[in-house]
Design an enzyme around this catalytic site. Structure first.
Site, PDB file in Angstrom:
ATOM      1  N   LYS A  21      35.270  53.291  21.124  1.00 40.32           N
ATOM      2  CA  LYS A  21      35.040  54.068  22.348  1.00 40.32           C
ATOM      3  C   LYS A  21      35.989  53.632  23.463  1.00 40.32           C
ATOM      4  CE  LYS A  21      30.916  53.845  24.576  1.00 40.32           C
ATOM      5  NZ  LYS A  21      31.118  53.607  26.008  1.00 40.32           N
ATOM      6  N   SER A  22      36.128  52.324  23.656  1.00 34.68           N
ATOM      7  CA  SER A  22      37.003  51.840  24.739  1.00 34.68           C
ATOM      8  C   SER A  22      38.441  52.295  24.519  1.00 34.68           C
ATOM      9  CB  SER A  22      36.972  50.309  24.793  1.00 34.68           C
ATOM     10  OG  SER A  22      35.727  49.871  25.236  1.00 34.68           O
ATOM     11  N   ARG A  26      40.861  55.073  26.667  1.00 39.79           N
ATOM     12  CA  ARG A  26      42.179  54.668  27.169  1.00 39.79           C
ATOM     13  C   ARG A  26      43.288  55.521  26.578  1.00 39.79           C
ATOM     14  NH1 ARG A  26      38.679  50.758  27.806  1.00 39.79           N
ATOM     15  NH2 ARG A  26      38.965  49.006  29.248  1.00 39.79           N
ATOM     16  N   ASP A 322      28.252  44.336  24.814  1.00 36.33           N
ATOM     17  CA  ASP A 322      27.497  45.508  24.367  1.00 36.33           C
ATOM     18  C   ASP A 322      26.635  45.210  23.140  1.00 36.33           C
ATOM     19  OD1 ASP A 322      28.570  47.016  26.423  1.00 36.33           O
ATOM     20  OD2 ASP A 322      30.254  47.718  25.225  1.00 36.33           O
ATOM     21  N   ARG A 353      19.325  46.652  30.476  1.00 37.33           N
ATOM     22  CA  ARG A 353      19.166  46.247  29.065  1.00 37.33           C
ATOM     23  C   ARG A 353      18.408  44.944  28.913  1.00 37.33           C
ATOM     24  NH1 ARG A 353      25.093  47.950  26.728  1.00 37.33           N
ATOM     25  NH2 ARG A 353      24.638  50.187  26.670  1.00 37.33           N
ATOM     26  N   ARG A 395      22.765  52.170  23.036  1.00 39.11           N
ATOM     27  CA  ARG A 395      22.750  50.906  22.287  1.00 39.11           C
ATOM     28  C   ARG A 395      21.306  50.448  22.017  1.00 39.11           C
ATOM     29  NH1 ARG A 395      28.055  50.606  21.470  1.00 39.11           N
ATOM     30  NH2 ARG A 395      29.385  50.855  23.272  1.00 39.11           N
TER      31      ARG A 395
HETATM   32  C1  S3P Z   1      34.169  48.822  28.684  1.00 37.19           C
HETATM   33  C2  S3P Z   1      33.900  47.648  29.306  1.00 37.19           C
HETATM   34  C3  S3P Z   1      32.570  47.034  29.349  1.00 37.19           C
HETATM   35  C4  S3P Z   1      31.638  47.634  28.299  1.00 37.19           C
HETATM   36  C5  S3P Z   1      31.713  49.121  28.257  1.00 37.19           C
HETATM   37  C6  S3P Z   1      33.126  49.581  27.956  1.00 37.19           C
HETATM   38  C7  S3P Z   1      35.552  49.348  28.711  1.00 37.19           C
HETATM   39  O1  S3P Z   1      31.996  47.263  30.615  1.00 37.19           O
HETATM   40  O2  S3P Z   1      30.309  47.232  28.533  1.00 37.19           O
HETATM   41  O3  S3P Z   1      30.853  49.620  27.251  1.00 37.19           O
HETATM   42  O4  S3P Z   1      35.880  50.234  27.906  1.00 37.19           O
HETATM   43  O5  S3P Z   1      36.347  48.867  29.516  1.00 37.19           O
HETATM   44  P1  S3P Z   1      32.307  46.287  31.879  1.00 37.19           P
HETATM   45  O6  S3P Z   1      33.738  46.444  32.232  1.00 37.19           O
HETATM   46  O7  S3P Z   1      31.399  46.778  32.962  1.00 37.19           O
HETATM   47  O8  S3P Z   1      31.953  44.921  31.387  1.00 37.19           O
END
Ligand code: S3P
Length: 439
Positions: A21-22, A26, A322, A353, A395
């Site tokens: 997902k991240s 991006r 996560d 959470r 989650r």
């Molecule tokens: C993410 C960063 C994390 C993560 C989120 C996705 C990202 O959050 O919990 O699910 O893609 O940069 P934080 O930057 O708030 O820690």
């Protein structure tokens, strides 16, 4: 989920979990910012990533999606706005449930002469945005939030941003990324440091788009602006956070043995594997490839009847932030106590959470203790059936579905639709590994 009297069938076989997902957010965002045509493959087809795609379209990127299968888009062809910059959208940009969409977009928009209103659903509208707005305002943008520091937010960008040296009080890849992306529009050196290293996908992916990023032992990262992104071809590996649910399910269900190929093994994401190994779980990972600068490989997990408690330190938390809910479930099925330190950030995720883990595990008869930013879980011999709520949080939905496989007595999980945000086909994949066919 499971029959109260029968033992669940073991999980056996191989599943390619959907795209990370991240990295998907991006890839879509950077391709939209870039000059020219990019091709993206393996992008996660989930509600959160659709929020980013729709936002980028509203801002002028031309995005064409060829097909969609098993929560993965076919090739996505993106023509970015490049040096012209994003166009002024005609209305608010809805970020849905996606914190990454809202927060990264703030950084993208900060350096352009546009005025954009960002909105989100009920959960996202409760989450803190000043952590992004403040550093961007120090660079010369204006980010107006509600008095609670939440969405809706109005970003008024500026073409004359100042570079920043920002020491973030939280270890957050979203904060780090937003400031670095704004830094690309400022003239000079923009540097972000954080207490502990958060996921570094931005640092690893920007070079593919022709932008140099320096990593900082502080820890942190920096860029020199102005810098323009050039189009790139990006392949997105599987999501380790999604894999974590199948891994823990395999550890807990007798007779299981699963293989999950082509998952990102980026060390800033695989803290959960290190913790599970420490607990004595039968897990391993093997690097088989690199996708750009991302190490990618296969995760293996087998039934692990003997696991013991451990201490998860604050320094480790960003690499598994996560995965705390599913790790807490693993801890509930281990012997002894597991302590999680420095987990206050869990309170401002898609739900609180920390409170939700405490409620859910307690309902299953597990002894838990907690404070503002710590959690202790005592291993229980047997989890009892309960009614568990996802609280609209993907989650939690998946954690409770895994729990339902091993409770003694009927467990009902409410609000499983929330899974659409990151792993829409989770139940299908879980049932497939269990030899059950989902109609
Ligand atoms: C993410 C960063 C994390 C993560 C989120 C996705 C990202 O959050 O919990 O699910 O893609 O940069 P934080 O930057 O708030 O820690």
């Amino acid at each position: 989920m499971n029959d109260p009297v029968s033992v669940p069938p073991p999980l056996r076989g191989t599943v390619r979990v959907p795209g990370d997902k991240s990295l998907s957010h991006r890839a879509v965002l950077f391709a939209s910012m870039a000059e020219g045509r990019s091709h993206l493959s393996g992008v996660l087809a989930s509600a959160d990533v659709r929020s980013t795609i729709n936002a980028c379209r509203q801002l002028g990127a031309r995005i064409h999606i060829e097909g969609e299968d098993c929560a993965s888009f076919g090739v996505i062809d993106v023509v970015g706005w490049g040096t012209l910059g994003p166009s002024q959208p005609s209305g608010p940009v809805d970020c849905g449930n996606s914190g990454t969409t809202a927060r990264l977009l703030m950084g993208v928009l900060a350096g352009w002469p546009v005025r954009v209103v960002l909105t989100g659903d009920e959960s996202l509208s409760r989450r803190p945005m000043r952590r992004i707005a403040d550093p961007l305002e120090s660079m010369g943008a204006s980010v107006e939030t509600t008095p609670h520091g939440t969405l809706p937010a109005t970003v008024q960008g500026s073409s004359t941003l100042r570079p920043a040296h920002y020491a973030s009080p939280v270890s957050s890849a979203q904060v780090k990324t937003a400031v670095l992306l704004a830094g690309l529009r400022a003239t000079g050196h923009t540097r972000v440091t954080e207490p502990h290293l958060s996921r570094d996908h931005t640092e690893r992916l920007l070079p593919a788009f022709g932008v140099a990023v320096e990593t900082d032992p502080a820890p942190g990262a920096s860029v020199y602006g102005p810098a323009h992104l050039k189009s790139a071809d990006v392949a997105v590996p599987g999501d380790p956070s999604s894999a974590a649910f199948l891994v823990v399910a395999a550890l807990l269900v007798p007779g299981s043995e699963v293989e999950l190929p082509e998952v990102s093994l980026n060390p800033t994401r695989t803290g959960f594997l290190r913790v599970l190994e420490r607990m004595g779980a039968d897990v391993s990972s093997e690097e088989t490839a690199t996708f750009g600068l991302e190490p990618v490989g296969t995760i293996r997990a087998g039934y692990s009847p003997v696991m013991s408690g451990t201490v998860v330190t604050a320094e480790e938390v960003p690499s598994l932030v996560d995965e705390v809910p599913i790790l807490a479930l693993a801890a509930a099925c281990a012997s002894g106590t597991t302590r999680f330190e420095g987990v206050g950030e869990l309170r401002v995720k898609e739900s609180d959470r920390l409170a939700a883990i405490v409620d859910g595990l307690s309902a299953m008869g597990v002894v838990v203790r907690f404070g503002d930013d710590w959690l202790e879980v005592d291993g229980a011999r047997q989890l009892t059936g309960a009614v568990l709520s996802s609280q609209g949080d993907h989650r939690l939905a998946m954690t409770w579905i895994v729990a339902a496989q091993v409770t003694h007595g009927q467990t009902e999980v409410q609000g499983v639709d929330a899974m659409a945000v990151s792993y829409p086909d989770f139940i299908r994949d879980l049932r497939g590994l269990m030899g059950r066919v989902t109609p």
